[in-house]
Design a protein around this motif. Structure first.
Motif, PDB file in Angstrom:
ATOM      1  N   ARG A   1       0.321  -1.466  -0.172  1.00  0.00           N
ATOM      2  CA  ARG A   1       0.065   0.065  -0.149  1.00  0.00           C
ATOM      3  C   ARG A   1       0.769   1.366   0.077  1.00  0.00           C
ATOM      4  O   ARG A   1       0.529   2.077  -1.323  1.00  0.00           O
ATOM      5  CB  ARG A   1      -0.478   0.156   1.410  1.00  0.00           C
ATOM      6  CG  ARG A   1      -2.032   1.217   1.618  1.00  0.00           C
ATOM      7  CD  ARG A   1      -2.143   1.577   2.826  1.00  0.00           C
ATOM      8  NE  ARG A   1      -3.580   0.732   2.955  1.00  0.00           N
ATOM      9  CZ  ARG A   1      -4.912   0.854   2.630  1.00  0.00           C
ATOM     10  NH1 ARG A   1      -5.219   2.326   1.929  1.00  0.00           N
ATOM     11  NH2 ARG A   1      -5.365   0.330   2.795  1.00  0.00           N
TER      12      ARG A   1
ATOM     13  N   PHE B   1       3.862  19.260 -16.904  1.00  0.00           N
ATOM     14  CA  PHE B   1       2.658  20.064 -17.328  1.00  0.00           C
ATOM     15  C   PHE B   1       3.037  21.988 -17.403  1.00  0.00           C
ATOM     16  O   PHE B   1       2.702  23.027 -18.551  1.00  0.00           O
ATOM     17  CB  PHE B   1       1.794  20.357 -16.212  1.00  0.00           C
ATOM     18  CG  PHE B   1      -0.046  19.524 -17.097  1.00  0.00           C
ATOM     19  CD1 PHE B   1      -0.234  19.733 -18.078  1.00  0.00           C
ATOM     20  CD2 PHE B   1      -0.426  17.937 -16.695  1.00  0.00           C
ATOM     21  CE1 PHE B   1      -1.246  19.419 -18.656  1.00  0.00           C
ATOM     22  CE2 PHE B   1      -0.895  17.734 -17.277  1.00  0.00           C
ATOM     23  CZ  PHE B   1      -1.784  18.058 -19.092  1.00  0.00           C
ATOM     24  N   VAL B   2       3.948  22.035 -16.166  1.00  0.00           N
ATOM     25  CA  VAL B   2       4.812  23.477 -15.843  1.00  0.00           C
ATOM     26  C   VAL B   2       5.331  23.399 -17.057  1.00  0.00           C
ATOM     27  O   VAL B   2       5.858  24.725 -17.624  1.00  0.00           O
ATOM     28  CB  VAL B   2       5.205  23.273 -14.638  1.00  0.00           C
ATOM     29  CG1 VAL B   2       5.488  24.340 -13.846  1.00  0.00           C
ATOM     30  CG2 VAL B   2       3.841  23.484 -13.618  1.00  0.00           C
ATOM     31  N   LEU B   3       6.383  22.527 -17.455  1.00  0.00           N
ATOM     32  CA  LEU B   3       7.863  22.962 -18.100  1.00  0.00           C
ATOM     33  C   LEU B   3       7.883  22.281 -19.456  1.00  0.00           C
ATOM     34  O   LEU B   3       8.208  22.320 -19.949  1.00  0.00           O
ATOM     35  CB  LEU B   3       9.521  22.024 -17.084  1.00  0.00           C
ATOM     36  CG  LEU B   3       9.270  22.793 -15.768  1.00  0.00           C
ATOM     37  CD1 LEU B   3      10.522  22.278 -14.928  1.00  0.00           C
ATOM     38  CD2 LEU B   3       9.344  24.015 -15.875  1.00  0.00           C
ATOM     39  N   GLY B   4       7.161  21.215 -19.537  1.00  0.00           N
ATOM     40  CA  GLY B   4       6.574  20.494 -21.008  1.00  0.00           C
ATOM     41  C   GLY B   4       6.538  21.422 -22.162  1.00  0.00           C
ATOM     42  O   GLY B   4       6.378  22.619 -21.940  1.00  0.00           O
TER      43      GLY B   4
ATOM     44  N   ASP C   1       4.714  23.289 -25.449  1.00  0.00           N
ATOM     45  CA  ASP C   1       3.070  23.549 -25.509  1.00  0.00           C
ATOM     46  C   ASP C   1       2.514  22.785 -26.867  1.00  0.00           C
ATOM     47  O   ASP C   1       3.411  21.789 -27.258  1.00  0.00           O
ATOM     48  CB  ASP C   1       2.968  25.193 -25.662  1.00  0.00           C
ATOM     49  CG  ASP C   1       3.141  26.151 -25.196  1.00  0.00           C
ATOM     50  OD1 ASP C   1       2.703  25.970 -24.388  1.00  0.00           O
ATOM     51  OD2 ASP C   1       4.046  27.539 -25.830  1.00  0.00           O
ATOM     52  N   ILE C   2       1.415  23.131 -26.675  1.00  0.00           N
ATOM     53  CA  ILE C   2       0.694  22.157 -27.314  1.00  0.00           C
ATOM     54  C   ILE C   2       0.354  22.358 -28.867  1.00  0.00           C
ATOM     55  O   ILE C   2      -0.162  23.520 -29.007  1.00  0.00           O
ATOM     56  CB  ILE C   2      -0.980  21.302 -26.839  1.00  0.00           C
ATOM     57  CG1 ILE C   2      -0.460  20.068 -25.381  1.00  0.00           C
ATOM     58  CG2 ILE C   2      -1.444  20.418 -27.566  1.00  0.00           C
ATOM     59  CD1 ILE C   2      -1.803  20.504 -24.297  1.00  0.00           C
TER      60      ILE C   2
ATOM     61  N   LEU D   1      -2.071  21.944 -32.220  1.00  0.00           N
ATOM     62  CA  LEU D   1      -2.768  21.617 -32.559  1.00  0.00           C
ATOM     63  C   LEU D   1      -3.049  20.880 -34.779  1.00  0.00           C
ATOM     64  O   LEU D   1      -2.926  22.489 -35.139  1.00  0.00           O
ATOM     65  CB  LEU D   1      -4.544  21.345 -31.907  1.00  0.00           C
ATOM     66  CG  LEU D   1      -4.548  20.746 -31.306  1.00  0.00           C
ATOM     67  CD1 LEU D   1      -5.608  21.637 -30.597  1.00  0.00           C
ATOM     68  CD2 LEU D   1      -4.826  19.958 -30.371  1.00  0.00           C
ATOM     69  N   PRO D   2      -2.796  20.100 -34.967  1.00  0.00           N
ATOM     70  CA  PRO D   2      -2.922  20.622 -36.871  1.00  0.00           C
ATOM     71  C   PRO D   2      -4.372  21.233 -36.893  1.00  0.00           C
ATOM     72  O   PRO D   2      -5.537  20.886 -36.543  1.00  0.00           O
ATOM     73  CB  PRO D   2      -3.023  18.873 -36.986  1.00  0.00           C
ATOM     74  CG  PRO D   2      -3.568  18.308 -35.963  1.00  0.00           C
ATOM     75  CD  PRO D   2      -3.297  18.699 -35.014  1.00  0.00           C
ATOM     76  N   ARG D   3      -4.278  22.073 -38.005  1.00  0.00           N
ATOM     77  CA  ARG D   3      -5.422  22.852 -38.313  1.00  0.00           C
ATOM     78  C   ARG D   3      -6.102  22.132 -40.130  1.00  0.00           C
ATOM     79  O   ARG D   3      -4.766  21.842 -40.832  1.00  0.00           O
ATOM     80  CB  ARG D   3      -5.593  23.886 -38.648  1.00  0.00           C
ATOM     81  CG  ARG D   3      -5.493  24.790 -37.337  1.00  0.00           C
ATOM     82  CD  ARG D   3      -5.306  26.345 -37.616  1.00  0.00           C
ATOM     83  NE  ARG D   3      -6.536  26.543 -37.653  1.00  0.00           N
ATOM     84  CZ  ARG D   3      -7.455  27.316 -37.406  1.00  0.00           C
ATOM     85  NH1 ARG D   3      -7.685  26.778 -35.578  1.00  0.00           N
ATOM     86  NH2 ARG D   3      -8.772  27.625 -37.447  1.00  0.00           N
TER      87      ARG D   3
END
Lengths: 203, 742
Positions: free
Chosen positions: A175, A193-196, A198-199, A201-203
């Motif tokens: 446990r 999330f903090v240091l990764g 940016d995302i 997205l394909p358009r």
């Protein structure tokens, strides 16, 4: 009414100590009758007097016992004996005293039958019938049904989770390791999330 | 009268036409959940497109996921009210109502039923008052012969136990209820309320066809109980019939607000719920009638994997019992038309949260059951809604936290607000091209082009406001619909005290509930965190009345919400006034949580509102007969038999009072265990009941000879050999005569 065999001529002077003792005994018996909700003062006085005479007789034989104890003993004994006669029941495991008091309550002795209380036979048939019928029925006869839990049928995800959960319950080490791993994972996710990156997205 | 029903097999009787067809249920569920899904998907796409135009952030994916879940729940709730309103508008004759089976049916009930009231350390005089009211109400309905009554005690407080015995005895004496009203106390209250009911079913269930399960604060009209029992008799497929209890007797602002909201908005939700669940309903633990045989066969709850808080014994048994019943083919219906069904609510927000702590653990345990086999979809939906009622709070908290993070990053990065064209423009264009294949759909194509052009002109601000508007509509639509209905429908309007109190009440409820929501969110989040850390809840009795929450208690309970509010407000102001303004309803709720909790707990403010007919409910303005019966109920109180007299309460009375002692000993099991309690009894006599541990005291009280011996001792021994409490109790019976009275 009254005790014809006890005239005032039979009275003897009591000393201060005796007076206090018998006063205490009187008050105790009177209070008990009050607790039984007998409200008629004359009746209470008569009953107290009768009980105290009997206590007095016993006191002569048992001088070491306190007068109040004797008087109350007589009171309780008298009531128990009397209700036993009225109910016409054998003594069952010493509970008759309770059963008798309960019968007095359910028959509404304080309200309807004060005058009958502790009197010798014959008693009014309605009173006797009411006393003998009075009982406390907390529950009826059992009518049992079975209730058996059916096992919880879990699907594959549930079964897996259940196995894992029970393993953790059995083994605290696992446990702790599991929660430590979860904490690490949480920290890693937060850092990503903090240091990764940016995302995009394909358009 | 058939007093011992028997069923040929474990399933519902075959050959009886179901009240509604599978097709009807399928169509209704498709419409309902289709609407929920469509609206939620549309809102999700809208938000995705908005983020896309602003530039994707790492947290946006999480926010989007949370939004879909939370907005889904919001839409689910709103659709209940919307469909409920539609069902109302269609008219009573077209609504599906199971109790219509019993409409205009008269004559004596043919089977034996029972009303059971579980109690746990309650004010027994009030409980008996409710039993008396229900008893008299069923008697007035002319069906008393078909019913028995049980007070099922799980009371652990020994003084309460004695008081219960006394109150029950008085009740039976006054109503001539011996052999009709029964009392049972469990020595060990295993598995809480579910175990209490289960114990009754195991021991006495065989006598009865169905049981009306109540709570200690429940009140039900006798005529309605008879109607429910009749429905049970007429429809043998019916396993559970649940009524929607109304909240009554609210004194504080908080309770009055709750009962007003529930009374005004509730019927819409109830009708909406009935619209889709039909014969696969849920059970809410009380104010319901249950067929005993299938309940005994299928509803003994299995233990969950692992230990509490997430495993072990199931705390919230009701939903599960209904699901088990439905799984086996029995029908569970909601009797939405039953009006004479009432309960009371916790008086303050703090008490409400204490109760929520138990419900939270109970509902989260249901996560196991989502993975159980053979449960029908409606039962899974009920379980899921129950889980999300609590799990929604930490998710909402995360949603706000991620939103703040995104705003904070934007503020730090000094990004321009230059946005790209909406993807909706491209999607609508493609959709128009696809629809254009069919010439007959040209008008649709024109409309799609029109929409496409609108999206081209739309700024991100417009887009955000439209989404906000949709969410706000979802949030307030049920209240608006209920208000419109209430104001326009004359009898409803008058029953609430008129249009002005109705409108003001809704406005006040809206503001107060909006500001309270963040405090509840934080409290629920902490509850769940506590559970994750392994803290399990104990079984406390519910507070029914209080003089309000003290400031200290409010600080202890809402302190985390207040601190979170202070920190969050500072951060929001640093991010920017615009963001702080967006967040202001939530931040204000957190900052005001302590005073709000205190002021709404005050009965005097509640009474001030009552004088002005604010938060008034129909039952307050025109009290139903059953409530009047309960108000006037006095059968359980008798000066001749009391365990509440000053100086001789509870245990003391059981020893000292000749009648209370008689009742108590007579109710004990006659086969006394062969144990010697004389040492403990002596200690109790010399040092008082307080000197004994609770289990020692309980053991003595269960031993008839010991209780009788102590009765004798306190009356006959000299006072100086006894603890002062016995002397005081004995002295209280003394007939006092004034020394100067002649």
């Amino acid at each position: 009414m009254g005790q014809p065999d006890h005239s005032l001529a039979a009275l003897r002077p009591l000393n201060e100590g005796e007076l206090i003792e018998w006063e205490e005994a009187y008050v105790a018996v009177e209070a008990y009758l009050g607790a039984l909700r007998i409200r008629n003062r004359l009746l209470v006085a008569e009953l107290v007097r009768g009980i105290l005479w009997r206590a007095s007789a016993r006191h002569a034989k048992e001088p070491g016992v306190s007068v109040r104890s004797l008087a109350m003993d007589e009171t309780l004994k008298e009531i128990a004996e009397w209700t036993k006669q009225v109910l016409a029941e054998p003594l069952q495991q010493g509970r008759l005293a309770a059963r008798g008091r309960l019968a007095l309550l359910l028959t509404d002795m304080p309200g309807q039958w004060q005058s009958v209380f502790l009197t010798p036979e014959p008693w009014p048939p309605a009173f006797v019938e009411s006393m003998r019928k009075s009982y406390l029925k907390a529950g009826p006869q059992f009518a049992a049904l079975t209730m058996t839990p059916r096992p919880l049928e879990l699907n594959a995800i549930g079964s897996g989770a259940a196995q894992w959960w029970e393993t953790m319950d059995r083994r605290p080490v696992i446990r702790k390791m599991f929660f430590f791993f979860l904490l690490l994972l949480l920290v890693a996710v937060v850092l990503w999330f903090v240091l990764g990156p940016d995302i995009e997205l394909p358009r | 009268m058939d007093s011992s029903p028997s069923h040929a097999d474990s399933g519902p009787p075959t050959g009886i036409k179901p009240y509604t067809s599978l097709f009807t249920a399928g169509v209704r569920r498709t419409i309902f959940f289709g609407l929920v899904f469509t609206i939620n998907l549309a809102a999700g796409i809208w938000l995705f497109d908005l983020y896309d135009r602003l530039g994707m952030h790492r947290a946006h994916g999480l926010i989007l996921g949370l939004f879909l879940l939370l907005n889904g729940l919001l839409t689910l709730g709103t659709m209940h009210a919307f469909i409920g309103a539609w069902d109302f508008l269609r008219g009573r004759r077209r609504a599906i109502c199971i109790t219509d089976l019993a409409k205009d049916k008269t004559g004596p009930l043919t089977q034996k039923h029972v009303v059971v009231m579980p109690v746990y350390n309650e004010d027994i005089v009030k409980v008996c008052g409710r039993v008396e009211a229900i008893y008299r109400s069923i008697e007035a309905a002319g069906q008393l012969d078909a019913f028995d009554f049980y007070i099922l005690s799980d009371t652990t407080n020994l003084d309460c136990w004695v008081e219960e015995e006394v109150a029950w005895t008085n009740l039976c004496r006054r109503l001539d209820g011996f052999g009709k009203i029964y009392y049972r106390r469990r020595r060990k209250n295993e598995n809480r309320k579910a175990g209490n009911i289960g114990d009754f079913v195991r021991n006495w269930g065989g006598h009865y066809e169905a049981m009306v399960v109540l709570d200690a604060d429940s009140l039900m009209d006798g005529g309605d109980i008879v109607k429910m029992a009749r429905t049970m008799e007429l429809y043998p497929r019916l396993g559970i019939l649940q009524t929607p209890p109304k909240l009554i007797r609210g004194g504080s602002v908080f309770t009055r607000m709750q009962q007003f909201a529930m009374r005004l908005y509730g019927p819409l939700f109830i009708r909406g719920l009935n619209y889709w669940q039909l014969n696969s309903g849920s059970y809410w633990g009380h104010n319901a009638i249950i067929r005993v045989q299938p309940f005994s066969e299928f509803c003994e709850l299995p233990a969950l994997p692992g230990r509490e808080p997430f495993g072990g014994r199931i705390l919230s048994h009701d939903f599960v019992e209904a699901a088990l019943m439905v799984r086996e083919g029995w029908e569970v219906w909601l009797a939405w038309d039953i009006v004479g069904t009432y309960e009371e609510a916790p008086p303050t927000l703090v008490d409400h949260l204490k109760r929520d702590r138990r419900w939270c653990q109970g509902n989260l345990q249901h996560m196991w059951l989502v993975f159980a086999r053979k449960f029908p979809l409606p039962s899974r939906v009920h379980l899921f809604m129950g889980i999300m009622a609590y799990l929604g709070s930490p998710l909402w908290f995360l949603f706000l936290a991620f939103g703040t993070w995104v705003a904070w990053e934007r503020r730090k990065s000094d990004l321009s607000d230059l946005t790209v064209v909406s993807r909706l423009f491209e999607w609508l264009d493609k959709l128009a091209a696809w629809v254009g294949q069919w010439p007959s759909l040209k008008p649709v194509v024109t409309q799609l082009h029109h929409l496409r052009d609108l999206t081209l002109k739309m700024t991100t601000n417009d887009q955000a406001l439209i989404l906000m508007g949709l969410v706000a509509t979802m949030l307030f639509l049920p209240k608006i619909l209920a208000l419109i209905g209430g104001v326009l429908h004359g009898p409803t309007r008058r029953s609430f005290g008129g249009a002005i109190p109705l409108i003001l009440g809704v406005a006040m409820e809206l503001v107060l509930s909006m500001f309270m929501a963040p405090a509840i969110m934080i409290a629920h989040t902490f509850m769940i965190l506590g559970m994750v850390m392994g803290a399990s809840v104990s079984w406390g009795n519910q507070t029914r009345e209080t003089d309000g929450t003290g400031w200290g208690e409010a600080v202890a309970v809402h302190g985390p919400a207040f601190i979170a509010g202070v920190l969050w407000t500072a951060l929001a102001l640093w991010i920017g006034p615009s963001f702080a303004l967006w967040m202001s309803p939530i931040l204000l709720g957190m900052l005001l949580s302590i005073p709000l909790s205190v002021f709404t707990s005050r009965v005097r403010y509640g009474q001030a509102l009552k004088k002005r007919k604010l938060f008034s409910i129909p039952e307050e303005i025109n009290q139903p007969e059953i409530m009047t019966l309960a108000d006037n109920a006095q059968a359980a109180v008798d000066a001749a038999l009391t365990a509440r007299a000053a100086g001789r309460e509870g245990v003391i009375a059981a020893v000292v009072d000749p009648y209370v002692n008689g009742v108590h000993v007579s109710l004990l099991d006659a086969s006394d265990p062969d144990e010697d309690h004389s040492e403990l009894a002596e200690k109790m006599l010399k040092e008082g009941p307080g000197a004994l541990k609770k289990d020692e005291l309980a053991n003595i009280l269960y031993h008839g000879p010991s209780v009788l011996a102590m009765h004798r001792a306190v009356w006959s021994r000299p006072f100086d050999t006894l603890h002062s409490s016995w002397g005081k109790a004995v002295e209280s019976y003394r007939i006092r005569t004034e020394p100067d009275a002649v």
